[in-house]
Design a protein around this motif. Structure first.
Motif, PDB file in Angstrom:
ATOM      1  N   ILE A  37      31.765  49.572 135.843  1.00  0.00           N
ATOM      2  CA  ILE A  37      30.570  49.347 136.647  1.00  0.00           C
ATOM      3  C   ILE A  37      29.633  50.526 136.452  1.00  0.00           C
ATOM      4  CG2 ILE A  37      29.668  49.022 138.975  1.00  0.00           C
ATOM      5  CD1 ILE A  37      32.453  47.912 139.715  1.00  0.00           C
ATOM      6  N   ASP A  38      28.411  50.234 136.042  1.00  0.00           N
ATOM      7  CA  ASP A  38      27.387  51.256 135.821  1.00  0.00           C
ATOM      8  C   ASP A  38      26.374  51.127 136.951  1.00  0.00           C
ATOM      9  OD1 ASP A  38      25.603  53.092 134.815  1.00  0.00           O
ATOM     10  OD2 ASP A  38      24.850  51.790 133.229  1.00  0.00           O
ATOM     11  N   VAL A  39      26.396  52.070 137.910  1.00  0.00           N
ATOM     12  CA  VAL A  39      25.465  52.054 139.034  1.00  0.00           C
ATOM     13  C   VAL A  39      24.254  52.886 138.645  1.00  0.00           C
ATOM     14  CG1 VAL A  39      25.133  52.636 141.460  1.00  0.00           C
ATOM     15  CG2 VAL A  39      27.348  51.794 140.690  1.00  0.00           C
ATOM     16  N   ARG A  40      23.096  52.264 138.699  1.00  0.00           N
ATOM     17  CA  ARG A  40      21.842  52.942 138.347  1.00  0.00           C
ATOM     18  C   ARG A  40      21.184  53.459 139.623  1.00  0.00           C
ATOM     19  NH1 ARG A  40      20.398  51.725 132.635  1.00  0.00           N
ATOM     20  NH2 ARG A  40      22.263  50.596 132.034  1.00  0.00           N
ATOM     21  N   CYS A  41      20.832  54.744 139.608  1.00  0.00           N
ATOM     22  CA  CYS A  41      20.215  55.364 140.772  1.00  0.00           C
ATOM     23  C   CYS A  41      18.760  55.696 140.472  1.00  0.00           C
ATOM     24  CB  CYS A  41      20.963  56.632 141.161  1.00  0.00           C
ATOM     25  SG  CYS A  41      22.659  56.284 141.643  1.00  0.00           S
ATOM     26  N   ALA A  42      17.908  55.497 141.463  1.00  0.00           N
ATOM     27  CA  ALA A  42      16.486  55.799 141.342  1.00  0.00           C
ATOM     28  C   ALA A  42      16.264  57.282 141.628  1.00  0.00           C
ATOM     29  CB  ALA A  42      15.700  54.950 142.334  1.00  0.00           C
ATOM     30  N   PRO A  43      15.154  57.819 141.153  1.00  0.00           N
ATOM     31  CA  PRO A  43      14.849  59.223 141.490  1.00  0.00           C
ATOM     32  C   PRO A  43      14.694  59.363 143.001  1.00  0.00           C
ATOM     33  CG  PRO A  43      13.298  58.359 139.872  1.00  0.00           C
ATOM     34  CD  PRO A  43      14.142  57.224 140.322  1.00  0.00           C
ATOM     35  N   GLN A  44      15.178  60.467 143.515  1.00  0.00           N
ATOM     36  CA  GLN A  44      15.082  60.690 144.948  1.00  0.00           C
ATOM     37  C   GLN A  44      13.686  61.186 145.299  1.00  0.00           C
ATOM     38  OE1 GLN A  44      18.599  63.238 145.391  1.00  0.00           O
ATOM     39  NE2 GLN A  44      19.298  61.694 146.831  1.00  0.00           N
ATOM     40  N   LEU A  45      13.153  60.672 146.397  1.00  0.00           N
ATOM     41  CA  LEU A  45      11.851  61.108 146.887  1.00  0.00           C
ATOM     42  C   LEU A  45      12.026  62.378 147.697  1.00  0.00           C
ATOM     43  CD1 LEU A  45      10.504  57.651 148.062  1.00  0.00           C
ATOM     44  CD2 LEU A  45       9.993  58.843 145.926  1.00  0.00           C
ATOM     45  N   PRO A  46      11.024  63.266 147.665  1.00  0.00           N
ATOM     46  CA  PRO A  46      11.130  64.496 148.460  1.00  0.00           C
ATOM     47  C   PRO A  46      11.200  64.169 149.948  1.00  0.00           C
ATOM     48  CG  PRO A  46       9.026  64.387 147.279  1.00  0.00           C
ATOM     49  CD  PRO A  46       9.805  63.185 146.902  1.00  0.00           C
ATOM     50  N   GLY A  47      12.000  64.935 150.671  1.00  0.00           N
ATOM     51  CA  GLY A  47      12.190  64.688 152.093  1.00  0.00           C
ATOM     52  C   GLY A  47      11.057  65.204 152.958  1.00  0.00           C
ATOM     53  N   ASP A  48      10.418  66.308 152.538  1.00  0.00           N
ATOM     54  CA  ASP A  48       9.328  66.878 153.322  1.00  0.00           C
ATOM     55  C   ASP A  48       8.447  67.728 152.412  1.00  0.00           C
ATOM     56  OD1 ASP A  48      10.771  69.205 152.855  1.00  0.00           O
ATOM     57  OD2 ASP A  48      11.659  69.231 154.841  1.00  0.00           O
ATOM     58  N   ASP A  49       7.438  68.408 153.009  1.00  0.00           N
ATOM     59  CA  ASP A  49       6.509  69.210 152.221  1.00  0.00           C
ATOM     60  C   ASP A  49       7.203  70.366 151.510  1.00  0.00           C
ATOM     61  OD1 ASP A  49       4.400  67.609 152.868  1.00  0.00           O
ATOM     62  OD2 ASP A  49       3.741  68.839 154.558  1.00  0.00           O
ATOM     63  N   PHE A  50       8.275  70.909 152.095  1.00  0.00           N
ATOM     64  CA  PHE A  50       8.992  72.007 151.450  1.00  0.00           C
ATOM     65  C   PHE A  50       9.584  71.561 150.119  1.00  0.00           C
ATOM     66  CE2 PHE A  50      12.755  74.587 150.589  1.00  0.00           C
ATOM     67  CZ  PHE A  50      12.176  75.839 150.549  1.00  0.00           C
TER      68      PHE A  50
END
Length: 57
Positions: A37-50
């Motif tokens: 099983i090949d699970v494809r993950c999306a780029p993570q979005l930044p959580g905050d301005d930091f």
């Protein structure tokens, strides 16, 4: 030619659940003839301005 591996829906559900629990956004998946099983993950979005701050200076 070899025999195809068996695939169970619970295997896929477990792989996706584990990826999500690790904080990875699941974008899709692919099931290979070998049963892998090949699970494809999306780029993570930044959580905050930091997270958007460029620390390379």
């Amino acid at each position: 030619m070899g025999e195809r591996a068996t695939f169970r829906q619970t295997d896929l559900e477990k792989a996706i659940r584990v990826a999500k629990e690790a904080g990875l956004p699941v974008a899709g998946f692919r099931i290979l003839p070998t049963g892998e099983i090949d699970v494809r993950c999306a780029p993570q979005l930044p959580g905050d301005d930091f997270d958007l701050t460029d620390m390379r200076r």
